[in-house]
Design a protein around this motif. Structure first.
Motif, mmCIF file in Angstrom:
data_model
loop_
_atom_site.group_PDB
_atom_site.id
_atom_site.type_symbol
_atom_site.label_atom_id
_atom_site.label_comp_id
_atom_site.label_asym_id
_atom_site.label_seq_id
_atom_site.Cartn_x
_atom_site.Cartn_y
_atom_site.Cartn_z
ATOM 1 N N ARG A 112 0.848 -1.192 0.000
ATOM 2 C CA ARG A 112 0.000 0.000 0.000
ATOM 3 C C ARG A 112 0.886 1.245 0.000
ATOM 4 O O ARG A 112 1.852 1.339 0.742
ATOM 5 C CB ARG A 112 -0.904 -0.010 1.232
ATOM 6 N N GLY A 113 0.525 2.183 -0.829
ATOM 7 C CA GLY A 113 1.325 3.398 -0.943
ATOM 8 C C GLY A 113 2.330 3.339 -2.066
ATOM 9 O O GLY A 113 2.751 4.375 -2.582
ATOM 10 N N THR A 121 -2.997 2.697 -3.877
ATOM 11 C CA THR A 121 -3.456 3.614 -2.841
ATOM 12 C C THR A 121 -4.962 3.484 -2.705
ATOM 13 O O THR A 121 -5.657 3.057 -3.647
ATOM 14 C CB THR A 121 -3.092 5.078 -3.175
#
Length: 669
Positions: A512-513, A517
């Motif tokens: 994630r990121g 996202t």
């Protein structure tokens, strides 16, 4: 119900890396002669687990024949279950579940000891067994009995076939093994449609062939022995001869009454879990209108009710099912049936309707390619009417058939993700409105001899919907054009009351990121992740991701490389015309057809969007797009038709066809 409780203390095993401990709940929700379904819930009481293996031994020599949500292998009495790609991680105090079908002989003693990754689970092992074949049905309460029938399944296109034999519509003879395997899938009721007319003798007796009656009873008895609630009816007779009632009221009623008199006598002493349905999808030809239709159906339903009740035995209190006209959920039809129910004053009656969804979506016509707000409102309006008019007033309701009409050809008529969203929502909303559902299956879903689902992903979604909600998304497809630079791609998450947990590729959690996202309900997969996962970027699906939620089944997302499809000139006839098509990774959603003046061409000329499979059909194996004889039958001779093909990537391609007699010419410009 048998219950075995082990010690409830938590044992922590300490080593250089982690503490471990676990609890297992093992249950047998259904059991039948020689077979059973097992469910296993594993709770991790130690440090987080990444990848798990659960082992146990069967005390009575049982074997596992099929499993879901885990890979299960056996060696003698020893059993090993390992995680699926989407449930490998178990947080501290987290739980994963899986299930299986098994076989047994002699006895089905439950295992008492389990080990998670080699550590014995002593945090409490609870075992429960419910043998459905011996649990008394709540037949003294129609509402409770109807709830116990959830979920249900239809044995379609077998005993209801209109030929001389139950195999005349292409299905094999029904076997006890088929019913055993359907029971193992978690179904609690089975609707056995029966067409009687071709097995009836002439007036005045209209005697049903004793051999056919015995065959129907054999199948019913197998189902009852498996613990099913069983529904038997008069099925395609509704349109074969009952529909003629406006012209021959006395003759049709005499034949109908003769049929039910014989059926009621045959099943007079059967288990109270046998339920009788007066007639399937009642309809009347050339009637004077709604008032006469209502009058005729009232006469059929009340006559059926009187015949069964007067036959005595278990029929005196047996649950009976009465349909609306056409088994429609329209308010006028519900009101007509309510009038009949009020007149009968019998608390042991169930109302029934059918539901095949919003018609344009159900068959993929008029641009109805998605389970959108319009299609969803059609469902909620129908179920709300049924609930408010019947269920809320203490009258139980069964949706005796549900599905999508396009399935009559094959389940690919409706795009996979849109199909899954439909069934996820239908199961949820039926539960919310306390309506029992029976899946229509004419052989296209569960293999009659293979005992396997033709679309396991679809059934997983259906089964999940019986008990919980699943998260979905605006699409299960993410397209990236090979002719362009890869960019970030976004989907809208439909959380449906769940929480988004993460995105996974195979057994690897994406970051994630970095790889994706989440902002509100927007899931964005980054260009860098798509580039990495797409590899050499061959046309088609390059990678499959799983969006995981806090409950329900994961949502599959295909990363697809495509370019705009390329069509070629072609010649053919009105009965055989195919356009060479390089799909280049894309898939066809729908097709428009218009004449030069802008008016709509082809069948369903009230819309420019034609019916998938009926008017046109893609073949991704042979790389052609076929235009059918049904399409050309309603195309003006000599007229030029402009076709617009709409693809799921958003691409549109125009093409022209001209019919000259039975000859057809197709051009790209």
């Amino acid at each position: 119900m048998a219950t075995l409780l082990a010690g409830m203390g938590v044992v922590a095993v300490t080593n250089a890396e982690a503490a471990a401990g676990c609890k297992v709940v093992y249950s047998v929700p259904s059991q039948w002669q020689g077979g059973f379904t097992g469910n296993v819930a594993v709770t991790n009481l130690g440090d987080p687990v990444s990848g798990w293996r659960l082992t146990w031994a069967f005390p009575s020599g049982q074997t596992v024949t099929q499993a879901w949500n885990a890979t299960v292998t056996t060696s003698g009495s020893q059993v090993t279950a390992t995680n699926a790609s989407y449930n490998a991680n178990i947080a501290t105090n987290g739980t994963v579940s899986f299930g299986f079908n098994g076989s047994w002989t002699g006895s089905n003693t439950a295992p008492t000891s389990f080990a998670l990754n080699g550590v014995t689970c002593t945090g409490g092992t609870a075992t429960t067994t419910t043998t459905t074949t011996t649990t008394p049905p709540p037949t003294d309460d129609a509402m409770a009995a109807t709830a116990a029938m959830q979920p249900g399944w239809n044995l379609g296109n077998s005993l209801d076939a209109t030929g001389s034999d139950e195999t005349s519509w292409g299905n094999p003879r029904v076997t006890a093994a088929l019913l055993d395997n359907i029971r193992a899938q978690g179904f609690n009721s089975i609707r056995i449609p029966v067409t009687w007319g071709q097995h009836q003798g002439p007036a005045p007796g209209y005697t049903i062939d004793p051999a056919y009656m015995a065959r129907v009873k054999e199948v019913v008895d197998w189902a009852l022995a498996d613990g099913f609630y069983v529904m038997v009816n008069i099925h395609h007779d509704s349109w074969q001869w009952i529909a003629n009632m406006p012209a021959d009221r006395a003759g049709v009623l005499a034949r109908y009454n003769a049929a039910w008199t014989q059926i009621a006598t045959t099943f007079r002493d059967s288990s109270p879990k046998l339920v009788l349905e007066s007639v399937n999808e009642p309809q009347f030809s050339n009637s004077s209108g709604a008032a006469q239709n209502a009058e005729l159906l009232h006469e059929l339903n009340t006559s059926f009710h009187g015949i069964v009740r007067r036959s005595g035995g278990a029929n005196a209190t047996r649950l009976l099912v009465l349909p609306t006209l056409h088994t429609s959920a329209d308010q006028a039809r519900i009101d007509e049936l309510t009038t009949t129910l009020t007149a009968l004053k019998d608390p042991r009656i169930i109302a029934t309707v059918h539901f095949y969804g919003y018609w344009p979506f159900s068959v993929n016509v008029a641009g109805g390619t998605r389970f959108d707000a319009v299609a969803q409102k059609d469902l909620t309006d129908s179920f709300d009417r049924v609930h408010d008019s019947l269920v809320a007033k203490g009258i139980p309701v069964i949706i005796g058939e549900y599905g999508l009409l396009g399935f009559d050809r094959h389940t690919g008529t409706i795009q996979q993700g849109e199909k899954l969203k439909f069934f996820e929502f239908l199961g949820h909303y039926a539960r919310a409105k306390k309506i029992t559902t029976m899946l229509w299956d004419n052989g296209q879903h569960f293999g009659r001899t293979s005992f396997q689902w033709s679309d396991p992903e679809l059934f997983a979604q259906i089964k999940s919907s019986w008990t919980t909600r699943s998260g979905t998304a605006s699409s299960d497809q993410v397209f990236s054009a090979r002719s362009s630079a890869i960019t970030d791609k976004s989907l809208t998450l439909n959380l449906n009351g769940t929480s988004f947990l993460g995105l996974r590729h195979g057994t690897t959690d994406l970051v994630r990121g970095t790889d994706y996202t989440v902002t509100g309900d927007q899931l964005t997969i980054t260009a860098s992740a798509i580039t990495r996962l797409s590899g050499s970027r061959a046309y088609g699906t390059n990678a499959t991701l799983s969006a995981r939620f806090s409950q329900g089944v994961p949502w599959r997302i295909n990363l697809i490389t495509h370019d705009t499809p390329v069509l070629q000139n072609a010649t053919g006839t009105t009965s055989a015309f195919a356009i060479p098509t390089a799909f280049r990774g894309d898939q066809l959603a729908t097709m428009e057809a218009k004449y030069a003046d802008g008016s709509n061409a082809g069948p369903h000329n009230w819309t420019s969007y034609k019916e998938f499979d009926r008017a046109f059909a893609p073949n991704y194996t042979t790389n052609v797009t076929t235009l059918t004889s049904d399409f050309f039958a309603e195309v003006a001779d000599g007229a030029r038709v402009t076709l617009t093909f709409h693809y799921w990537s958003g691409a549109k391609v125009t093409y022209h066809v001209t019919r000259t007699g039975t000859s057809v010419t197709g051009t790209t410009s």
